[in-house]
Design an enzyme around this catalytic site. Structure first.
Site, PDB file in Angstrom:
ATOM      1  N   GLU A 168       7.181   4.955   7.304  1.00 38.25           N
ATOM      2  CA  GLU A 168       7.965   5.751   6.354  1.00 38.25           C
ATOM      3  C   GLU A 168       8.451   7.085   6.914  1.00 38.25           C
ATOM      4  O   GLU A 168       8.120   8.161   6.364  1.00 38.25           O
ATOM      5  CB  GLU A 168       7.146   6.014   5.081  1.00 38.25           C
ATOM      6  CG  GLU A 168       6.686   4.753   4.372  1.00 38.25           C
ATOM      7  CD  GLU A 168       6.099   5.010   2.992  1.00 38.25           C
ATOM      8  OE1 GLU A 168       5.814   6.180   2.668  1.00 38.25           O
ATOM      9  OE2 GLU A 168       5.943   4.050   2.240  1.00 38.25           O
ATOM     10  N   GLU A 369       3.901  -2.828   2.678  1.00 34.21           N
ATOM     11  CA  GLU A 369       3.095  -2.179   1.634  1.00 34.21           C
ATOM     12  C   GLU A 369       3.710  -2.502   0.284  1.00 34.21           C
ATOM     13  O   GLU A 369       4.937  -2.468   0.126  1.00 34.21           O
ATOM     14  CB  GLU A 369       3.090  -0.636   1.748  1.00 34.21           C
ATOM     15  CG  GLU A 369       2.225  -0.067   2.828  1.00 34.21           C
ATOM     16  CD  GLU A 369       2.239   1.470   2.853  1.00 34.21           C
ATOM     17  OE1 GLU A 369       2.413   2.105   1.789  1.00 34.21           O
ATOM     18  OE2 GLU A 369       2.081   2.017   3.957  1.00 34.21           O
TER      19      GLU A 369
HETATM   20  C1  BGP Z   1       3.071   5.072   0.995  1.00 34.44           C
HETATM   21  C2  BGP Z   1       2.333   5.517   2.230  1.00 34.44           C
HETATM   22  C3  BGP Z   1       0.857   5.350   2.170  1.00 34.44           C
HETATM   23  C4  BGP Z   1       0.215   5.424   0.793  1.00 34.44           C
HETATM   24  C5  BGP Z   1       1.068   4.788  -0.290  1.00 34.44           C
HETATM   25  C6  BGP Z   1       0.615   5.056  -1.700  1.00 34.44           C
HETATM   26  O1  BGP Z   1       4.168   5.880   0.798  1.00 34.44           O
HETATM   27  O2  BGP Z   1       2.768   4.849   3.377  1.00 34.44           O
HETATM   28  O3  BGP Z   1       0.314   6.228   3.091  1.00 34.44           O
HETATM   29  O4  BGP Z   1      -0.333   6.619   0.552  1.00 34.44           O
HETATM   30  O5  BGP Z   1       2.406   5.165  -0.198  1.00 34.44           O
HETATM   31  O6  BGP Z   1       1.137   6.270  -2.173  1.00 34.44           O
HETATM   32  P1  BGP Z   1       0.267   7.480  -2.648  1.00 34.44           P
HETATM   33  O7  BGP Z   1      -0.895   7.545  -1.751  1.00 34.44           O
HETATM   34  O8  BGP Z   1       1.132   8.670  -2.522  1.00 34.44           O
HETATM   35  O9  BGP Z   1      -0.099   7.185  -4.063  1.00 34.44           O
END
Ligand code: BGP
Length: 465
Positions: A168, A369
Site C-alpha cells: 500500500e 488483504e
Molecule cells: C491495511 C494495511 C494493514 C492493516 C489493514 C487494516 O491498510 O495494509 O497494515 O493494518 O489495513 O487496517 P487498520 O489496521 O487500519 O484497521
C-alpha cells in the site's frame, strides 16, 4: 451440502500480516517511524498501546506458525523490517540477529508447508532516514531501499519465491503527507506527489535488482501490493464523473499503471502539471519504470471510494491537495463497518477483477488483504469461551462470492488472503479493532482459534464453500 463456489487448483488460501504489526521491537537495532512516534507521543495510540510487544511474533513464531498450519493456510505474507535486518543503512551491513530471525521464520513456514510471501516495506521507514534525508522525499533513500531489497533477495531468495516490494504505497503518501495518520503527519500536496513518484521508482528499482538474482532465474516472482479503492461517481453528471476519474487516477492508477503498464496515467500527469505539483523526474527514470513491471499484483480490498464534484471554491490555505478535484461522497444507505468507519461493498472485488482482466492485460493477481476489524470481540465468546465471529465469516463469504464471479468470467486471480492470521497491532488504532482468524489476549499473549479460523480451514480443505 452442495458446494456453491469452487476455486481454481493451487489457489492461495492464506492471510497477511507485517513485521512491525506482529513481531514486537525486541532486539531491533533501529526504530521505524511508528516506533519513534510511539516513543514520542504514546497518547496518539489507542489506549496508549504501541508496537513494543505487538503480538510477540519475534518470540512466539514457532507456536504462531503452528496455529496458522492448524487452520490450514497454504500461504502467508509478512514483511521483513528494514530496521531489524540492516545495521548500517548506507553500506547494507546486516544485523546478525535480524538475519537469524528471518531465516528461522522462513524455515519454520516452509517446514510447516506454508509458502512465505515476503514483503519489503510495510510503512516502516527507518526514522533515521527521515531525519537525515526526508525519507521518501529523497532519491538517496530510494537507492538505500534498493540496497536493502538486494540484501533480502541474496539472503532469503533460495527459499522465498514470491516477493512484494511495497504494501500500500499510497497509504504512505496519504498518511504521511496528506491526511495526517502516519508520522510525520504533514499536509503537503507537493511533497506528496514527489513521494508518490519516488515510491514507484523504488519499487521498479527493487524489481530491477531482483531480476538479476538467482531467485528470478529459477522462477521466483516479484510483485506489489496495492490498496485499490475503486472510485464510483455520485451520479452520471459530468462533474461527478470527472471527480471520480481524478480520484481513480490519483488513488489507484498512480501506482497500478506504473507497476503493471510501466507508465503513469497521462491524465494524471496533465492535471498535476497544470496545478504545478508534478514530481521531479530524471530522464533515465522512465526506462526503469517501463522495463521493470511486476510479475503479479496483490490487491488489498477493504472499501470503495465514492466521489462527487467538489463544492465551492477550493480552500488554498494548505496549498495544493487532491481534493481540489473531488470530494468524498457519503452515499445515503451505504453499509458500514461502524468500528473502522469503512463502507462494506463486496461487489467492488468483482469490479476490480474485471478491471484487471480488461485494462491490465489480465495479469496474475490475488486478493492480498480483505477483512473486517471489529471492536470488543470478546463479547462474542460463548459459554465455553469460544469466539463466535459469524459476522466475519459472512463478510468473507460475500466477498469471495463476488471474487468467484470475477474468476468465472476469466479474471486471472490466483488467491485470497485475509487480513490477518492472528490479531495484530493496527498502527494508531493499536488493538482496538481485531481482524484475525486467531484471537490474541493482549494481557497474557494467549492465542486461540476463532470460529472463522475453523471455517477457513474447511474452505481450504474443499477449495471452496
Ligand atoms: C491495511 C494495511 C494493514 C492493516 C489493514 C487494516 O491498510 O495494509 O497494515 O493494518 O489495513 O487496517 P487498520 O489496521 O487500519 O484497521
Amino acid at each position: 451440502m452442495v458446494q456453491k463456489y469452487s476455486f481454481p487448483d493451487g489457489f492461495w488460501w492464506g492471510a497477511a500480516t507485517s513485521g512491525p504489526q506482529s513481531e514486537g521491537r525486541f532486539h531491533k537495532a533501529h526504530r521505524n517511524v511508528f516506533d519513534y512516534w510511539y516513543d514520542k507521543d504514546p497518547q496518539a495510540f489507542f489506549n496508549q498501546v504501541g508496537p513494543n510487544t505487538a503480538s510477540n511474533f519475534y518470540n512466539d513464531y514457532p507456536q504462531d506458525i503452528a496455529l496458522m498450519k492448524e487452520i490450514g493456510l497454504n500461504t502467508v505474507r509478512t514483511s521483513i523490517q528494514w530496521t531489524r535486518l540492516i545495521r548500517d543503512f548506507e553500506t547494507g551491513e546486516t544485523d546478525p540477529d535480524g538475519v537469524r530471525f528471518y531465516n528461522d521464520v522462513i524455515d519454520t513456514f516452509c517446514r510447516n508447508g506454508i509458502r512465505p510471501i515476503m514483503n519489503l516495506h510495510h510503512f516502516d521507514l527507518p526514522i533515521d532516514l527521515y531525519k537525515k534525508y526526508g525519507g521518501w522525499e529523497s532519491r538517496h533513500v530510494v537507492d538505500l531501499f534498493i540496497l536493502f531489497a538486494r540484501k533480502c533477495f541474496e539472503l532469503f531468495g533460495d527459499r522465498v519465491k514470491n516477493w512484494v516490494t511495497f504494501n500500500e504505497p499510497m497509504v504512505i503518501v496519504e498518511g504521511e503527507y496528506l491526511y495526517q495518520f502516519h508520522y510525520p503527519n504533514l499536509v503537503d500536496g507537493k511533497k506528496a506527489c514527489q513521494v508518490l513518484y519516488n515510491l514507484n521508482l523504488a519499487s521498479a528499482g527493487a524489481i530491477e535488482a531482483f531480476r538479476k538474482t538467482e531467485c528470478a532465474a529459477h522462477g521466483g516472482r516479484i510483485g506489489i501490493v496495492l490498496n485499490l479503492t475503486p472510485a464510483y461517481p455520485r451520479s452520471d453528471a459530468p462533474e461527478d464523473v470527472q471527480a471520480a476519474a481524478f480520484a481513480e487516477d490519483f488513488k489507484n492508477k498512480s501506482f497500478l499503471d506504473p507497476a503493471v503498464l510501466g507508465r503513469f496515467p497521462a491524465s494524471l500527469e496533465k492535471i498535476l502539471r497544470e496545478d504545478g505539483v508534478l514530481w521531479q523526474a530524471e530522464p533515465e527514470d522512465l526506462a526503469i519504470i517501463q522495463n521493470n513491471r511486476v510479475d503479479f499484483l496483490g490487491v488489498n480490498y477493504y472499501q470503495p471510494f465514492r466521489a462527487k464534484a467538489p463544492e465551492g471554491m477550493f480552500d488554498e490555505s494548505h496549498g495544493w491537495l487532491p481534493e481540489k478535484h473531488f470530494a468524498a461522497y457519503e452515499m445515503p444507505g451505504r453499509r458500514m463497518n461502524p468500528y473502522r468507519g469503512w463502507e462494506i461493498y463486496p461487489r467492488s472485488i468483482y469490479d476490480v477483477a474485471i478491471n484487471i482482466r480488461d485494462n491490465y492485460g489480465n495479469i496474475p493477481w490475488y486478493i492480498s488483504e480483505n477483512g473486517m476489524g471489529v471492536e470488543g470481540e470478546e463479547k462474542y465468546r460463548n459459554a465455553e469461551g469460544f469466539l463466535e465471529d459469524d459476522y466475519r465469516i459472512d463478510f468473507f463469504k460475500e466477498h469471495l462470492g463476488w471474487l468467484h464471479k470475477g474468476i468465472a468470467e476469466g479474471s486471472n486471480c490466483f488467491g485470497f488472503h485475509a487480513w490477518t492470521p492472528i490479531d495484530c497491532w493496527s498502527w494508531s488504532n493499536a488493538y482496538k479493532n481485531r481482524y484475525g482468524f486467531i484471537a490474541l489476549d493482549l494481557a497474557t499473549q494467549k492465542k486461540t482459534i476463532k470460529k472463522s479460523g475453523y471455517w477457513i480451514r474447511d474452505v481450504i480443505k474443499h477449495n471452496g464453500f
